[in-house]
Design an enzyme around this catalytic site. Structure first.
Site, PDB file in Angstrom:
ATOM      1  CB  SER A  67       5.255   0.074   8.196  1.00 14.16           C
ATOM      2  OG  SER A  67       4.458   1.173   7.822  1.00 14.16           O
ATOM      3  CB  SER A 115       2.391   3.693   8.294  1.00 16.66           C
ATOM      4  OG  SER A 115       2.433   3.393   6.913  1.00 16.66           O
ATOM      5  CE  LYS A 140      -1.780  -0.471  -1.529  1.00 16.78           C
ATOM      6  NZ  LYS A 140      -0.998   0.490  -2.346  1.00 16.78           N
ATOM      7  CG  ASP A 189      -1.396   4.101  -3.280  1.00 14.22           C
ATOM      8  OD1 ASP A 189      -0.819   4.568  -2.274  1.00 14.22           O
ATOM      9  OD2 ASP A 189      -1.747   2.911  -3.372  1.00 14.22           O
ATOM     10  N   GLY A 218       6.156  -2.305 -15.544  1.00 15.74           N
ATOM     11  CA  GLY A 218       5.445  -3.078 -14.549  1.00 15.74           C
ATOM     12  C   GLY A 218       3.970  -3.165 -14.867  1.00 15.74           C
TER      13      GLY A 218
END
Length: 424
Positions: free
Chosen positions: A13, A15, A56, A91, A115
């Site tokens: 990541s 982040s 999530k 997001d 998708g």
């Protein structure tokens, strides 16, 4: 933990690096099982966290949601305010920032979204809010997006006529993502009205889809700006601030995006045989603090024979086939300096592979200064001149920067290349 990222597999990541740049140096990574996630969310021993796959949706029962995360059914930011967990989805803000920076507008456009997962829902939400004229979600299987967004059409890849007139194409699938960088969600040549392509994949920096979009002159973007921007907006929520880009932060966002690009990209050196790619490449790798690889040496390790002897034994055509396999394997990795064989640029598949994660540097040297020993394709000046006439235009068209290799201090040559790379 005050601030951090919750997920299952987070070893690679970005982040912590991103959040440190935005002002939280103690941002942590927390790889949790479902049981550990439950304990953390019940104990509430943090101030703010981000959430990624596969949690999530799992975090929703613990939180008070905002309207956006409710609509999408996905949370990526949680803020602890006096023991109550408030959930948001940044997001969407990151996705909109990404498309705005790329100059892509959904207003009045037909949008095809490839998708059916969480990122597809994000794309649908943004396209709808930005007043797209029509939205078609394309999936290989039935999906539930139409149950959330009633006005959205659905189609499958086997009926491309339903979305062949799309003006904006958004790929939210993993097609083209490392390590399967040779895959592509679709062929853009069938989309005569296409104006722009959004690919949320950012490893590699350029997928086969975005490379084709660039070749066709379409606007396009990868997913890295979204990754950085969603983190920025999450921090705004952490600090109790409005989720908007402050005027003096726009440059900061772009600086962070650029820093990650430079960190992960390959520096690919091209040029005639004997132009100094390996010598200069090793110095570049040392100064950049990354790995150095030589495609000819990698070829020798794989095949058990040098390129020169392979050509003498099997012929140039067979060598180019084997060389292409080596180039594809090397270039799909990141953070390397790669010295390539002089003729590796002759094949389009190799040129595309080099560009996926690479910035291309052409090292040009006077022909009379090139080494010709043990080089069957350039063993004398006549052969060398013919090779140059064929390859030079390809080198020039492929390169992001070109450097004239002069006699003397190779350290100075490496420094010149570094200076040019920094400006990209």
């Amino acid at each position: 933990m005050r601030y951090g990222l919750l997920g299952e597999t987070l070893k690679h990541s970005f982040s912590p690096q991103i959040h440190a740049a935005f002002g939280i140096p103690d941002y942590e990574i927390a790889e949790l099982s479902k049981e550990e996630l439950d304990i953390l969310l019940r104990q509430k021993t943090f101030q703010g966290v981000n959430v990624t796959i596969p949690y999530k949706e799992a975090v929703i029962p613990y939180c008070v949601q905002d309207d956006v995360s409710k609509t999408i059914g996905s949370v990526n930011t949680i803020v602890n305010r006096d023991g109550t967990l408030y959930a948001y989805n940044t997001d969407c803000l990151g996705f909109l920032y990404m498309t705005n920076v790329a100059g892509i507008s959904f207003t009045g456009k037909k949008v095809a979204i490839l998708g059916s997962g969480g990122t597809a829902k994000t794309a649908v939400y943004v396209a709808r809010e930005e007043q797209a004229s029509e939205i078609v979600v394309v999936s290989r299987s039935r999906n539930q997006i139409s149950e959330v967004f009633k006005e959205v059409e659905t189609a499958d890849y086997f009926h491309p006529e339903l979305f062949a007139d799309a003006q904006i194409i958004v790929n939210t699938t993993p097609l083209g993502m490392y390590p399967n960088v040779d895959t592509k969600a679709l062929d853009l040549s069938s989309f005569a009205k296409a104006e722009a392509v959004v690919d949320v994949v950012y490893n590699p920096l350029r997928t086969k889809l975005t490379l084709q979009a660039q070749a066709l002159g379409l606007k396009c973007t990868n997913g890295l700006p979204m990754l950085v921007a969603q983190a920025y907006f999450a921090q705004r929520y952490f600090k109790g601030e409005e989720p908007k880009v402050k005027d003096d932060d726009e440059n900061l966002l772009q600086t962070v995006i650029s820093a990650i690009e430079k960190q992960v990209r390959n520096v690919v050196l091209i040029g005639m045989p004997g132009s100094g790619k390996s010598t200069i490449g090793k110095l570049l790798a040392e100064r950049l603090g990354c790995a150095f690889v030589d495609s000819d040496e990698a070829f020798t390790r794989k095949e058990g024979i040098t390129p020169e002897n392979y050509i003498l034994t099997h012929g140039e055509a067979a060598f180019r086939d084997a060389e292409s396999a080596v180039i594809k394997e090397l270039t799909k990795e990141k953070s390397q300096v790669i010295a390539t064989g002089g003729g590796s640029v002759l094949r389009e598949e190799n040129r595309l592979a080099m560009r996926q994660n690479g910035v291309i540097v052409y090292l040009e040297r006077e022909l009379c200064k090139l080494a010709t020993d043990n080089r069957p394709l350039s063993s004398d000046m006549d052969k060398l001149n013919k090779l140059y006439e064929t390859r030079h235009p390809i080198y020039v068209n492929l390169a992001d920067v070109s450097v004239e290799v002069k006699e003397g201090d190779v350290q100075a040559m490496a420094q010149e290349v570094l200076f040019l790379l920094e400006s990209l």
